[in-house]
Motif scaffolding. Sequence first.
Motif, PDB file in Angstrom:
ATOM      1  N   ARG A 165       0.827  -1.207   0.000  1.00  0.00           N
ATOM      2  CA  ARG A 165       0.000   0.000   0.000  1.00  0.00           C
ATOM      3  C   ARG A 165       0.859   1.254   0.000  1.00  0.00           C
ATOM      4  O   ARG A 165       0.495   2.261  -0.619  1.00  0.00           O
ATOM      5  CB  ARG A 165      -0.950  -0.007   1.197  1.00  0.00           C
ATOM      6  CG  ARG A 165      -1.935  -1.180   1.235  1.00  0.00           C
ATOM      7  CD  ARG A 165      -2.563  -1.455  -0.122  1.00  0.00           C
ATOM      8  NE  ARG A 165      -3.401  -2.646  -0.157  1.00  0.00           N
ATOM      9  CZ  ARG A 165      -2.969  -3.879  -0.381  1.00  0.00           C
ATOM     10  NH1 ARG A 165      -1.677  -4.125  -0.531  1.00  0.00           N
ATOM     11  NH2 ARG A 165      -3.815  -4.878  -0.449  1.00  0.00           N
ATOM     12  N   SER A 166       2.009   1.208   0.665  1.00  0.00           N
ATOM     13  CA  SER A 166       2.926   2.352   0.628  1.00  0.00           C
ATOM     14  C   SER A 166       3.453   2.575  -0.784  1.00  0.00           C
ATOM     15  O   SER A 166       3.585   3.718  -1.240  1.00  0.00           O
ATOM     16  CB  SER A 166       4.094   2.130   1.595  1.00  0.00           C
ATOM     17  OG  SER A 166       3.650   2.076   2.931  1.00  0.00           O
ATOM     18  N   ALA A 167       3.764   1.487  -1.484  1.00  0.00           N
ATOM     19  CA  ALA A 167       4.250   1.599  -2.863  1.00  0.00           C
ATOM     20  C   ALA A 167       3.169   2.182  -3.772  1.00  0.00           C
ATOM     21  O   ALA A 167       3.450   3.034  -4.633  1.00  0.00           O
ATOM     22  CB  ALA A 167       4.685   0.224  -3.374  1.00  0.00           C
ATOM     23  N   LYS A 168       1.922   1.749  -3.585  1.00  0.00           N
ATOM     24  CA  LYS A 168       0.832   2.287  -4.398  1.00  0.00           C
ATOM     25  C   LYS A 168       0.571   3.756  -4.063  1.00  0.00           C
ATOM     26  O   LYS A 168       0.280   4.563  -4.955  1.00  0.00           O
ATOM     27  CB  LYS A 168      -0.431   1.462  -4.178  1.00  0.00           C
ATOM     28  CG  LYS A 168      -0.371   0.062  -4.774  1.00  0.00           C
ATOM     29  CD  LYS A 168      -1.685  -0.676  -4.569  1.00  0.00           C
ATOM     30  CE  LYS A 168      -1.638  -2.068  -5.194  1.00  0.00           C
ATOM     31  NZ  LYS A 168      -2.915  -2.801  -5.011  1.00  0.00           N
ATOM     32  N   LEU A 169       0.658   4.101  -2.776  1.00  0.00           N
ATOM     33  CA  LEU A 169       0.482   5.491  -2.368  1.00  0.00           C
ATOM     34  C   LEU A 169       1.595   6.354  -2.952  1.00  0.00           C
ATOM     35  O   LEU A 169       1.356   7.489  -3.382  1.00  0.00           O
ATOM     36  CB  LEU A 169       0.468   5.578  -0.844  1.00  0.00           C
ATOM     37  CG  LEU A 169      -0.066   6.866  -0.210  1.00  0.00           C
ATOM     38  CD1 LEU A 169      -1.510   7.112  -0.616  1.00  0.00           C
ATOM     39  CD2 LEU A 169       0.053   6.799   1.307  1.00  0.00           C
TER      40      LEU A 169
END
Length: 405
Positions: free
Chosen positions: A270-274
């Motif tokens: 989710r951090s990578a997508k954010l």
Amino acid sequence: MIVSNSLRQEVVNELEFLQSMGTKIFLYPFIGKKFPEMIGYFITYILVLCTAVQLALTLFSFSTKDWLEIINVAPNLGVVIMTVIKYTKIQIHKELYDEIFNHFRDDMWNIVGQNSTEHKRIIKKYKWITVMINRFLLYYSILLTIVVNSFPYLVMLYESKANGVTGEYLYPFDGWYPFDKVKWYTVAYIWESCMTAVVVCVYGFSNMIHASYIIFICMELRILGNCLEEILSPENIVDISEGLNVDLIHSSVTRKLKIIIAKHEFLAKRSAKLNAALGDAMLLNYSLGAVFICLTAFTFMVVDNLYKSVRYFFMFASLLVEIFNQCFIGQVLSDHSENLTNDVYFSNWPNASPEAKKIMLMLMMRTQKPFKLSGNGYFDMNMDTFGSICSTSYQLFNLLRTIYL
């Protein structure tokens, strides 16, 4: 075991505060918007886009010799373009934002120990940080809107009272119009005041939700780190050394480690997508930040007009706050993900089973690649980047001072 309902509710209340703020600009709920909400979203999007086009036409209407006017318009245009990008990205990635929102409201809490004093301390600390940042951004946005919208009129009123005559007509951002904006001054002033409020609201909310998500990710990383540090209690170590319940203890440790890895994997993805969702805005911030900071700082120091000096100073301060905010949350995110490596190392892994040691080694290898925010992968947003932007701005400032003074 689940943490006390009151502490959990405090975090949920802050998430609901973000939800309430987002609803006012038609970005919440992320999933399943009703038809009127979608109409509101598209109307807001079109209005902000029209403002960007208006400022672009304003910029192109000046000759290259009107550098002071170009400096007056260019930062405003950059802010509006970034607002369009942020507003669009949140809508495009609404499933991601909704997933993160629901995770921190519901799914995170199964790793928080009910009787863990350290977990309660961590949650209280990061919840307090989130509240402070969100309230600062909220009140700063309100103050900025009031100042930008009222200051031109107050200056005109002061000059009229002091000199007895009406001076130059002033506007919140002084855009181009296809009609005589002096004749239609009231209409132009109301339009610019409303669009200033919309842009500041969208900009402020996007900063609030991104900062909150990053801080909550850091909070969960810190909780995971504490779970690793306490993966084997002193009582467990004594029992293992005495050969008591060894298989049961190792089985429990392995199960906890798998849960921790699953949580870490979720946060990593989710951090990578954010990061991907924020990449365009951060790239624009980095590319133009140093130039705009330099130009606005130089201009408010050299102009001899009080109104313009104050105007450029607020531009300078706002740009500096925005870039610092993105670099700071990027630095905090990276630091917390890197610290998880130390938490693995300082856990009681020598007493764990061979299977648990392999899992810990796997987790340690994963944590070697920290979470980060970047400008589409070209550079990382951290305090080194902020220092680089400030250094470049200062060098450009000295160059301009040498040329024009």
